[in-house]
Design a protein around this motif. Structure first.
Motif, short mmCIF file in Angstrom:
data_model
loop_
_atom_site.label_atom_id
_atom_site.label_comp_id
_atom_site.label_asym_id
_atom_site.label_seq_id
_atom_site.Cartn_x
_atom_site.Cartn_y
_atom_site.Cartn_z
N ILE A 33 95.98 29.30 20.08
CA ILE A 33 94.88 28.45 20.55
C ILE A 33 93.58 28.81 19.85
N HIS A 34 93.27 30.11 19.80
CA HIS A 34 91.97 30.56 19.30
C HIS A 34 91.97 30.92 17.82
N ALA A 43 85.87 37.98 18.87
CA ALA A 43 84.93 37.12 19.60
C ALA A 43 85.26 37.06 21.08
N ARG A 44 86.54 37.21 21.42
CA ARG A 44 86.96 37.11 22.82
C ARG A 44 87.36 38.43 23.45
N ALA A 72 85.03 47.41 19.86
CA ALA A 72 83.59 47.17 19.66
C ALA A 72 83.20 47.10 18.19
N GLN A 73 84.19 47.17 17.27
CA GLN A 73 83.93 47.12 15.83
C GLN A 73 82.96 48.23 15.41
N SER A 74 83.17 49.43 15.97
CA SER A 74 82.29 50.56 15.70
C SER A 74 82.59 51.25 14.38
N LYS A 75 83.72 50.89 13.74
CA LYS A 75 84.19 51.50 12.49
C LYS A 75 84.51 52.99 12.68
N SER A 111 86.68 45.84 12.16
CA SER A 111 86.53 44.39 12.31
C SER A 111 87.82 43.66 11.95
N THR A 112 88.90 44.41 11.65
CA THR A 112 90.20 43.80 11.41
C THR A 112 90.84 43.48 12.76
#
Length: 471
Positions: A33-34, A43-44, A72-75, A111-112
């Protein structure tokens, strides 16, 4: 957009839940769906607390990973002693659970897609997973996914702890036939303080699928003494209610109407150009919209429209607003939906209309309540959702009332009726607050209001029943 529903079978969900304690799974993201992309996932799913990923492949494997930490995409490499990978298949009697090696990071917060070291999901923004050698999780690829890394579906669920039962209920309820009769008698004997009024008018407002129409049918059933389906109810992507409807409720098949009118509306939707229009709600508040007016999502009602009532009386206006919210979706209310509720609340406050919140589907939200409805005020989870609604919508906790609708039952239930009658009693109490705030221009009207209050008090303390017999 298609409705976002879980792809888990009953057996798969049961096995997945076996990894946890008393929890509830909330679907946040569904790739079909997304989108099968890392951006759509984050994003979700970022900052959602404990979550579990669920990957499906054509070989019949269900596999993924759990973490109690946020995405949180903190790397950063994130350590989580509670994290694990798992695999479920029809051929395997018990699910496979693989713990994270002590001292090793559970996942890489990039961010993957979800990166558990041994498994990277949505690899290259594709419906696929990547299998890697890993020092964090020691697991054979054949056991995990049968070497089939192409995903037919990918989902993420927030894992919410339902808690246990409180030592004592946060509201004291008498679950007895005497209490049911007392509530019913109070409702039947109700009379507004203003001499020109003979009923209170309550508007039900809620998102699509919250259970507004089912709520009316349930209340109507409780008074009729049998199951009814006067209002159209069901499940759909858009509102089943497309008209403004006003419903009276009769006692028994041929009895008189109770002194309360329930008004049903088109459901609210997130998009500004869908669902009930805020301007139409204001017209309803003021009594300008007639019964059976067909709503338009493109524009609000105009004064020259056939369904517009130009000259209104107090009888036509709304005296109380009841927001109907699906308890299962309290945590999923989007900022856009909360903004719509806030806009409606602001308009109602400006007009001096009291408001309360009805939490529907409490039995679906908490298994302990499903087992015994009398646990509704002992459920830690239901109390948490009530507090969350109170904070999100900016109303006191005392304004939030859990209820259960009749959905699959064929017979009435005393405990369900008690919750429904308690909600009606509060609606009438709040409507009284609205009437008390009305300024009577005629001094004679004020005198008669005081006389009515005195007579009403005598009726309520008298042991005699009125024309309606409560059984």
């Amino acid at each position: 957009m298609s409705a976002v529903t879980s792809s888990l079978s009953t057996d798969q969900q049961k096995k997945l839940l076996s990894f946890f304690g008393h929890v509830r799974l909330h679907l946040l993201y569904k790739a079909s769906i997304h989108g099968f992309t890392a951006a759509a996932f984050h994003a979700r799913c970022d900052k959602q607390g404990p979550t579990v990923t669920v990957a499906y492949n054509a070989a019949g494997f269900l596999f993924g990973g759990y973490t109690s930490k946020d995405y949180a995409q903190s790397k950063q490499a994130v350590h989580d002693a509670a994290a694990f990978l798992y695999s479920i298949s029809a051929e395997r009697e018990k699910p496979l659970r693989v713990e994270c090696v002590q001292g090793q990071p559970a996942f890489i917060d990039e961010s993957t897609g979800p990166h558990f070291g041994a498994l990277v999901f949505l690899h290259g923004d594709q419906p696929a997973a990547q299998n890697n050698p890993s020092t964090s999780f020691n697991v054979e690829a054949a056991e995990m996914h049968g070497y089939d890394l192409v995903l037919t579906e990918f989902e993420l669920y927030r894992v919410e702890d339902l808690g246990d039962l409180l030592p004592k209920p946060w509201r004291n309820i008498q679950w007895t036939s005497e209490k049911r009769k007392q509530l019913m008698t109070t409702i039947l004997r109700y009379k507004p303080d203003i001499k020109t009024m003979n009923h209170a008018r309550v508007l039900l407002v809620g998102a699509v699928g919250a259970g507004k129409s089912s709520l009316f049918n349930s209340i109507n059933s409780a008074f009729r003494g049998n199951m009814t389906c006067q209002a159209m109810a069901g499940t759909a992507e858009t509102s089943l209610t497309s008209q403004f409807r006003t419903y009276t409720i009769k006692v028994g098949k041929s009895g008189g109407a109770i002194p309360l009118v329930l008004c049903d509306t088109m459901g609210l939707e997130e998009n500004a150009d869908a669902g009930l229009n805020i301007d139409d709600i204001v017209s309803i508040f003021k009594g300008h919209i007639k019964d059976r007016y067909q709503f338009s999502t493109s524009s609000p009602i105009l004064e020259d429209a056939p369904g517009y009532r130009k000259h209104v009386t107090l009888n036509d206006k709304i005296h109380c607003v009841a927001y109907v919210v699906d308890t299962c979706k309290v945590s999923l209310l989007s900022p856009k939906m909360l903004d719509k509720f806030a806009a409606i609340r602001k308009k109602a406050n400006q007009l001096g209309i009291p408001q309360l919140i009805l939490m529907t589907k409490v039995d679906e939200a908490c298994p302990l309540v499903a087992e015994d409805l009398k646990n509704v005020y002992r459920s830690v989870y239901i109390q948490q959702k009530a507090r969350q609604l109170s904070e999100s919508l900016g109303v006191p906790l005392s304004f939030v009332l859990p209820v259960k609708n009749y959905c699959e039952e064929l017979e009435l239930d005393q405990n369900t009726n008690i919750l429904l009658f308690m909600a009606l009693e509060q609606m009438l109490n709040y409507a009284d607050n609205f009437f008390e705030n009305q300024v009577a221009d005629d001094p004679e009207d004020k005198i008669q209001q005081e006389q009515h209050r005195s007579n009403d008090h005598l009726r309520r303390v008298s042991p005699k029943h009125d024309e309606h017999e409560v059984v």
